[in-house]
Design an enzyme around this catalytic site. Structure first.
Site, short mmCIF file in Angstrom:
data_model
loop_
_atom_site.label_atom_id
_atom_site.label_comp_id
_atom_site.label_asym_id
_atom_site.label_seq_id
_atom_site.Cartn_x
_atom_site.Cartn_y
_atom_site.Cartn_z
N CYS A 155 23.78 -3.69 1.38
CA CYS A 155 24.34 -3.83 0.21
C CYS A 155 24.00 -4.81 -0.73
O CYS A 155 23.35 -5.21 -0.72
CB CYS A 155 26.04 -4.89 0.81
N GLY A 156 23.75 -3.98 -1.91
CA GLY A 156 23.27 -4.28 -3.41
C GLY A 156 23.05 -5.72 -3.54
O GLY A 156 22.59 -6.74 -3.38
N THR A 157 24.23 -5.78 -3.35
CA THR A 157 24.87 -6.83 -4.75
C THR A 157 25.26 -7.95 -3.30
O THR A 157 25.33 -9.00 -4.19
CB THR A 157 26.72 -6.56 -5.13
N ASP A 172 29.58 -1.02 4.85
CA ASP A 172 28.26 -0.83 4.11
C ASP A 172 26.81 -0.28 4.95
O ASP A 172 26.70 -1.49 5.81
CB ASP A 172 27.77 -1.95 3.07
N CYS A 211 27.54 -1.98 -7.99
CA CYS A 211 27.52 -1.40 -6.98
C CYS A 211 25.27 -1.25 -6.60
O CYS A 211 25.13 -0.56 -7.50
CB CYS A 211 27.12 -0.49 -6.74
N GLY A 212 24.66 -2.14 -5.63
CA GLY A 212 23.46 -1.76 -6.09
C GLY A 212 22.79 -0.85 -5.13
O GLY A 212 22.26 -0.03 -6.38
N HIS A 213 23.62 -0.06 -3.84
CA HIS A 213 23.00 0.86 -3.74
C HIS A 213 23.55 2.11 -4.61
O HIS A 213 22.58 3.19 -4.57
CB HIS A 213 24.16 1.51 -2.31
N HIS A 261 34.78 -8.69 -0.19
CA HIS A 261 33.47 -8.44 0.35
C HIS A 261 33.16 -9.38 1.14
O HIS A 261 33.29 -11.16 1.22
CB HIS A 261 31.85 -8.78 -0.37
#
Ligand code: PYC
Length: 310
Positions: free
Chosen positions: A235-237, A231, A85-87, A205
């Site tokens: 969304c980082g990913t 998100d 999870c990027g964020h 997603h």
């Protein structure tokens, strides 16, 4: 239970420091699996109403197995575990710094899908070097009831994404309900038509991609996360998955900055270097702010101590 709340580009993270379940030994993947198999009440108690809300992402600190990792984290939302999870990685780094547990500089954080690099540049800004992302399939058509045939790419960015520029409405907050309904129907159609990620992995997603609306962005997105929440951040990913598609199409060279904006106009700056198995290693840079340093109470007499669930 002590938690630190933060948001990254508007998307919330709840970092759980103590009071979580004992997940035993083994890989982070095994422990993430046990979290949802054996401790669903814990997940909803921490994230769902009345203590949280559906958009909240949990980050459970656990003992690392990777000797280079400064911390290990299992990410989850009220529906299930997330791979990366990027964020939440940016939020976790800012929260650990807030606690005096992570200095500015370069570190590693272990996740169930691999160890990522984190460069904490200031108290609020971090660059995450993600796991390798790649486009798995291009130009996949799916028939969505009521929406017709939609075409898009399937890509891995630490979670599985279906990315499409066939967007049902403008990518703005005013159209979030419509975007959500369409993305949920699209995800269901993918599942029903047996369209998956590698090794049959569920695509959980959906990413609608369109032109930017800010003066700095290169593209704008709306990302549906597991469940029915979107998100607030880009969304980082999902942004890493987008970079993998751009790279595969020859539309973005290594090292060139890409500004991805979200449906609320928050942004990540991204670039990539080639990965070792044909994909890209994306670096996702974003900003997080600590919003709370809290002790959660679970009163045995509270009928909603395990959250409000359907
Ligand atoms: O930033 O990678 C992300 C993410 C996944 C789900 C919510 N945020």
């Amino acid at each position: 239970m002590r938690v630190i709340d933060s948001h990254t580009g508007g998307e919330p993270t709840r970092l759980i420091l103590s009071g979580g379940p004992d997940l035993g030994d083994g890989s982070l993947t095994d422990r993430a699996h046990r979290l949802f198999r054996d401790h669903r009440d814990f997940c909803s108690a921490v994230l769902s109403e009345p203590r949280g809300h559906d958009a909240m992402v949990g980050a459970l600190l656990v003992p690392p197995t990777d000797p280079i990792a400064a911390a290990a984290v299992i990410y989850f939302n009220p529906i299930g575990p997330l791979g990366m999870c990027g964020h939440a990685t940016i939020g976790t780094a800012a929260s650990l710094h807030h606690l005096g547990r992570l200095d500015l500089g370069r570190h590693h954080i272990e996740t169930p899908v691999g160890t990522v690099g984190v460069h904490l540049q200031t108290a609020n800004r971090a660059a995450v070097e993600n796991v390798e992302s790649d486009r798995y399939r291009a130009g996949v058509a799916v028939d969505v009831p009521g929406q017709g045939r939609i075409s898009g790419d399937i890509a891995w960015g630490g979670n599985w994404f279906f990315l499409t520029s066939d967007v049902p409405a403008p990518l703005t907050l005013a159209h979030v309900d419509r975007l959500t309904t369409s993305a949920v129907a699209l995800r269901q159609a993918l599942a029903e038509q047996g369209i998956t990620g590698r090794d049959g992995a569920m695509i959980d997603h959906i990413e609608f991609v369109g032109p930017p609306l800010t003066s700095v962005g290169h593209a704008r997105n709306f990302v549906l996360c597991p469940g029915t929440v979107y998100d607030r951040s880009p969304c980082g990913t999902g942004s890493a998955a987008k970079l993998a598609c751009l790279a595969a199409d020859g539309d973005l060279a290594p090292g060139v900055t890409w500004i991805q904006e979200s449906v609320i106009s928050s942004t990540y700056a991204l670039h990539y270097r080639p990965g070792s198995t044909g994909g890209v290693i994306a670096t996702i840079t974003g900003t997080a702010f600590v919003t709370g340093d809290t002790v959660l109470n679970f009163d045995p007499a509270d009928p909603y101590r395990a959250g409000i669930t359907s």
